[in-house]
Design a protein around this motif. Structure first.
Motif, PDB file in Angstrom:
ATOM      1  N   MET A 217      -1.675   5.674   6.935  1.00 28.63           N
ATOM      2  CA  MET A 217      -1.812   5.846   5.483  1.00 28.63           C
ATOM      3  C   MET A 217      -2.501   7.169   5.147  1.00 28.63           C
ATOM      4  N   THR A 218      -3.404   7.633   6.007  1.00 25.38           N
ATOM      5  CA  THR A 218      -4.014   8.939   5.789  1.00 25.38           C
ATOM      6  C   THR A 218      -2.945  10.027   5.795  1.00 25.38           C
TER       7      THR A 218
ATOM      8  N   GLU B  71      -4.856   2.168   8.127  1.00 21.75           N
ATOM      9  CA  GLU B  71      -5.383   3.362   7.481  1.00 21.75           C
ATOM     10  C   GLU B  71      -5.002   4.641   8.241  1.00 21.75           C
TER      11      GLU B  71
ATOM     12  N   TRP C 201      -5.366  -1.030  11.843  1.00 23.09           N
ATOM     13  CA  TRP C 201      -5.012   0.368  12.087  1.00 23.09           C
ATOM     14  C   TRP C 201      -4.211   0.966  10.930  1.00 23.09           C
TER      15      TRP C 201
ATOM     16  N   ALA D  17      -7.819   9.813  14.805  1.00 19.51           N
ATOM     17  CA  ALA D  17      -8.226   8.635  14.038  1.00 19.51           C
ATOM     18  C   ALA D  17      -9.136   7.714  14.835  1.00 19.51           C
TER      19      ALA D  17
ATOM     20  N   ARG E 267      -0.676   9.859   2.568  1.00 25.21           N
ATOM     21  CA  ARG E 267      -1.243  10.504   1.384  1.00 25.21           C
ATOM     22  C   ARG E 267      -1.080  12.021   1.464  1.00 25.21           C
TER      23      ARG E 267
ATOM     24  N   ALA F 262       0.819  -1.216   0.000  1.00 29.16           N
ATOM     25  CA  ALA F 262       0.000   0.000   0.000  1.00 29.16           C
ATOM     26  C   ALA F 262       0.848   1.260   0.000  1.00 29.16           C
TER      27      ALA F 262
ATOM     28  N   GLU G  33     -14.404   7.857  12.083  1.00 30.83           N
ATOM     29  CA  GLU G  33     -15.635   7.344  11.493  1.00 30.83           C
ATOM     30  C   GLU G  33     -16.856   8.000  12.109  1.00 30.83           C
TER      31      GLU G  33
END
Length: 500
Positions: free
Chosen positions: A491-492, A488, A486, A424, A495, A334, A428
């Motif tokens: 990874m946020t 993501e 976890w 994080a 990016r 990823a 959501e």
């Protein structure tokens, strides 16, 4: 005082240098009986050690044990009415080494500090702490268990720290003017990963380092220097103990540090999550935390050696970051689409170095995040203060690296990433509020730091971006290996950083 492992495991552990201690019962701790003692414990320890949270060699077969030293801190009564307390330093041997393996002692293995209780019979409340019942040697038939679960034996440690001096290879030190009352009840904390801590009443906390190596641990060295400098942001050590490595001229091993217990405190991570849950503003706290971090950095720079990183040295830092990115991208697919964008941050640092740029370096915290700071009542009665704790650094890094110099932006980057991690937890459920919360608190922290330090930590924007990128890359690799759910979270950030 050494012996190869038995109990069906391969022979061949190299012997430790012989030495003599000053135990109360020679049959357990003096040099002539070291091998019988290890044979007595080999089987139980071979099964028990790999299951401990603080054991760093998980995933690699345990093939050898060497007893480095054994000291009897409390003799077991002959009638069995009182337990005994053994302090051991044990070196492990494992079949192979892996990248990022923990620091090694001079003989090539991991060295662990063990505190073992010895009883004829184990009370039911202590049954979960059982290490085993040796079938031979001086401990044959006795119950050997993790002593820190026994409040009676844990109290022996603080009583020993009240009186500076030496016992066998162990040396106990105490800060001048430190008052340590007797009779404090002991309570083991059970939520730690790398070490063990015991709280005594509401007065002190003793941190015991499990994996140890020669050299002063930064968690003793830096708080002592900051206390001497009068820095109010760090609890001053009251006492500590160390061990000599037998037969060598190496520095002593730091085994434990006793510090004031900040009763009524809450760590930054808990406070941040509470703020998010309540949709409450946290920027004032983040601003104050930035000021506290800068105060600690300023005090460290005044108390301990500093330097300048420039030219080839700074380029080498950038190259190391690039190497870690390549390793992580190889292991985590990823990450691969963002490798070029992330690498630009490191190239900026290299170009900065080639063009004559430099940065100041000094001693750092080394692993700064919201879980390493406490908000506690000010003892002078002026409200609450941020306190910085746990100066050990990243436990997986060699001690020599953790005692090295680095730019302050490395600590700043660690805290900025921690705000992202806190947000994080509620991304959501809170959506854009969590993102805005993270941005606002990252900005407030930097502003507070700049006010106290006299300069924005992003003054050299390339360095801050590179260190934050390096931290995020480390997080990607860690989460992919240990907590895929976890992944993501970092990874946020990846990016965002790759697009910068």
């Amino acid at each position: 005082m050494s012996d190869a492992m038995s109990d069906g495991l391969p022979e061949g552990a190299s012997p430790a240098s012989p030495h003599r201690t000053a135990p109360a019962r020679p049959a357990l701790a003096s040099a002539p009986h070291g091998s019988p003692l290890l044979r007595s414990l080999t089987g139980p320890l071979a099964r028990w050690l790999p299951r401990q949270r603080w054991f760093a060699g998980k995933g690699r077969p345990l093939t050898g044990l060497t007893l480095i030293s054994a000291t009897e801190l409390l003799p077991r009564s002959e009638d069995g009415s009182a337990p005994g307390l053994l302090h051991l330093l044990v070196r492990t041997r494992q079949s192979s080494s892996q990248p990022g393996a923990p620091p090694r002692d001079p003989s090539g293995g991991d060295c662990y500090q063990l505190l073992l209780g010895v009883r004829a019979g184990l009370p039911p409340a202590l049954a979960p702490a059982l290490v085993g019942r040796p079938t031979e040697g001086p401990l044959r038939g006795l119950a050997v268990y993790e002593a820190l679960h026994d409040a009676r034996l844990a109290a022996v440690l603080v009583e020993r720290l009240r009186t500076p001096g030496r016992l066998g290879t162990l040396t106990f030190g105490r800060a001048g003017g430190a008052e340590i009352p007797g009779g404090l009840p002991a309570r083991l904390l059970t939520n730690e990963q790398s070490n063990s801590s015991v709280v005594y009443g509401d007065s002190f906390i003793l941190k015991l380092f499990r994996r140890v190596s020669p050299g002063v641990n930064p968690d003793l060295e830096l708080p002592l220097a900051l206390a001497e400098a009068g820095c109010p942001r760090v609890p001053a050590p009251a006492a500590w103990f160390e061990a000599a490595w037998p037969g060598t001229g190496t520095e002593p091993l730091t085994l434990g540090v006793l510090q004031p217990f900040l009763a009524g405190s809450a760590d930054g991570w808990q406070l941040a999550l509470r703020s998010l849950t309540r949709r409450a503003d946290f920027t004032a706290a983040a601003h104050a935390l930035g000021r506290a971090t800068a105060e600690v950095h300023t005090a460290l720079a005044a108390a301990l050696p500093t330097g300048v990183l420039a030219g080839a040295g700074l380029e080498e830092v950038a190259a190391g970051m690039n190497d870690r990115l390549a390793e992580a991208a190889s292991a985590v697919p990823a990450l691969r689409p963002y490798r070029a964008g992330l690498g630009r941050a490191y190239e900026e640092v290299a170009a900065f170095a080639r063009n004559g740029g430099s940065c100041a370096v000094q001693r750092l915290h080394g692993d700064l995040h919201l879980g390493q700071v406490l908000c506690a009542p000010d003892r002078a009665g002026r409200g609450s203060l941020w306190w910085v704790i746990d100066f050990e650094g990243e436990p997986a890094r060699p001690l020599e690296d953790r005692r090295g110099l680095g730019p302050p932006v490395r600590d700043v980057a660690g805290m900025l990433r921690s705000f992202d991690y806190a947000a994080a937890q509620h991304r959501e459920s809170l959506g854009s509020f969590a993102e805005a919360w993270s941005r606002a608190n990252r900005t407030a922290f930097r502003r507070g730091y700049a006010e106290a330090a006299g300069g924005d930590p992003a003054g050299t924007a390339a360095l801050l971006r590179a260190y934050e990128t390096d931290k995020a890359v480390y997080e990607v690799l860690y989460e992919a290996r240990h907590r895929p759910g976890w992944l993501e979270v970092p990874m946020t950030a990846i990016r965002r950083l790759a697009a910068a």
